[in-house]
Design a protein around this motif. Structure first.
Motif, PDB file in Angstrom:
ATOM      1  N   GLN A  42      42.133  32.452  47.107  1.00  0.00           N
ATOM      2  CA  GLN A  42      42.621  33.419  46.123  1.00  0.00           C
ATOM      3  C   GLN A  42      42.920  34.789  46.736  1.00  0.00           C
ATOM      4  O   GLN A  42      43.332  35.694  46.024  1.00  0.00           O
TER       5      GLN A  42
ATOM      6  N   TYR B 163      40.339  39.524  47.151  1.00  0.00           N
ATOM      7  CA  TYR B 163      40.029  40.109  45.855  1.00  0.00           C
ATOM      8  C   TYR B 163      38.526  40.102  45.624  1.00  0.00           C
ATOM      9  O   TYR B 163      37.825  39.175  46.043  1.00  0.00           O
TER      10      TYR B 163
ATOM     11  N   SER C  27      35.077  41.293  39.710  1.00  0.00           N
ATOM     12  CA  SER C  27      35.778  42.227  38.827  1.00  0.00           C
ATOM     13  C   SER C  27      36.854  41.521  38.011  1.00  0.00           C
ATOM     14  O   SER C  27      37.506  40.593  38.484  1.00  0.00           O
ATOM     15  N   LEU C  28      37.005  41.966  36.778  1.00  0.00           N
ATOM     16  CA  LEU C  28      38.057  41.467  35.895  1.00  0.00           C
ATOM     17  C   LEU C  28      38.803  42.657  35.319  1.00  0.00           C
ATOM     18  O   LEU C  28      38.200  43.518  34.688  1.00  0.00           O
ATOM     19  N   PRO C  29      40.110  42.761  35.483  1.00  0.00           N
ATOM     20  CA  PRO C  29      40.927  41.836  36.270  1.00  0.00           C
ATOM     21  C   PRO C  29      40.594  41.911  37.767  1.00  0.00           C
ATOM     22  O   PRO C  29      39.960  42.868  38.206  1.00  0.00           O
ATOM     23  N   LEU C  30      41.018  40.915  38.530  1.00  0.00           N
ATOM     24  CA  LEU C  30      40.728  40.878  39.956  1.00  0.00           C
ATOM     25  C   LEU C  30      41.302  42.114  40.645  1.00  0.00           C
ATOM     26  O   LEU C  30      42.462  42.472  40.451  1.00  0.00           O
ATOM     27  N   THR C  31      40.459  42.739  41.442  1.00  0.00           N
ATOM     28  CA  THR C  31      40.842  43.962  42.145  1.00  0.00           C
ATOM     29  C   THR C  31      40.888  43.688  43.645  1.00  0.00           C
ATOM     30  O   THR C  31      39.945  43.117  44.194  1.00  0.00           O
TER      31      THR C  31
END
Length: 222
Positions: free
Chosen positions: A55, A58, A62-66
């Protein structure tokens, strides 16, 4: 003279390897059920798991993915490598810490022996200082980038000293590789780079223009 030098080095190498092995065992002993950590450790492990899943860089918590930007990339890469073989980053950190602590003990002893009069006691005391340091115990018990950074810093020092003494390209390349790795392990490596460049610049003052051009080009290229 070479035979004499090798005979004198052998007890030192054996002793330092034994101390390095003890350091590795100590790292595993203080992490019996996995390495501890702080907030940075969460970042490293999460990013490593994200990498292992394909992925990308990232922060998985964290949401959203940072994307990972405030932390250098090499340590998460080291943690992610074993994950492809089913080893969780939190577990592989124990073995990375063990390896790095052993390397630090060995390199510190070799540097002290080489540049402190070839003294066996000084080399052993230096290695013991790294092995018994409470700070070293603390950082090698956690999922942090300090263990590889310390080992890489000592590798930089060793490479720099050997190059200044012998002026061989292989030591310059090794130095450049170690500095490059330290820079992508911790951003503090920029200060190590600045110090090394200053020392190299001073050493080149008495060199020919051709040598300065060749050596500086090789160093910058690597």
């Amino acid at each position: 003279p070479d035979a004499t030098g090798n005979a004198a080095r052998l007890p030192l190498i054996v002793s330092l390897l034994l101390l390095s092995f003890l350091a590795a065992l100590a790292a595993l002993h203080v992490e019996p059920v996995g390495a501890g950590g702080i907030w940075d450790s969460v970042i490293y492990v999460g990013t490593a798991r994200s990498l292992a899943k394909g992925q990308g860089f990232y922060m998985a918590h964290s949401l959203p993915l940072t994307p990972l930007t405030n932390w250098p990339p090499l340590y998460p890469i080291l943690l992610a490598g074993p994950a492809y073989f089913g080893i969780d980053p939190a577990e592989s950190a124990r073995w990375i810490n063990a390896f790095c602590w052993g390397c630090s003990v060995f390199l510190a002893g070799v540097i002290a022996w080489s540049y402190a009069g070839r003294s066996y006691p000084i080399a052993i005391l230096t290695a013991l200082a790294i092995l018994l340091s409470p700070d070293m115990v603390e950082v090698h018990a956690q999922i942090l980038s300090e263990p590889p950074f310390v080992a890489l810093t000592l590798a930089c020092i060793a490479g720099l000293l050997m190059f200044l003494e012998r002026r061989k390209t292989k030591y310059l390349i090794a130095l450049a590789v170690a500095i490059s790795a330290s820079l992508v392990t911790r951003y503090a490596g920029i200060f190590l780079l600045a110090g090394v460049v200053a020392i190299l610049a001073l050493s080149w003052r008495a060199s020919s223009a051709a040598r300065v051009t060749t050596e500086s080009s090789n160093f910058c290229l690597v």
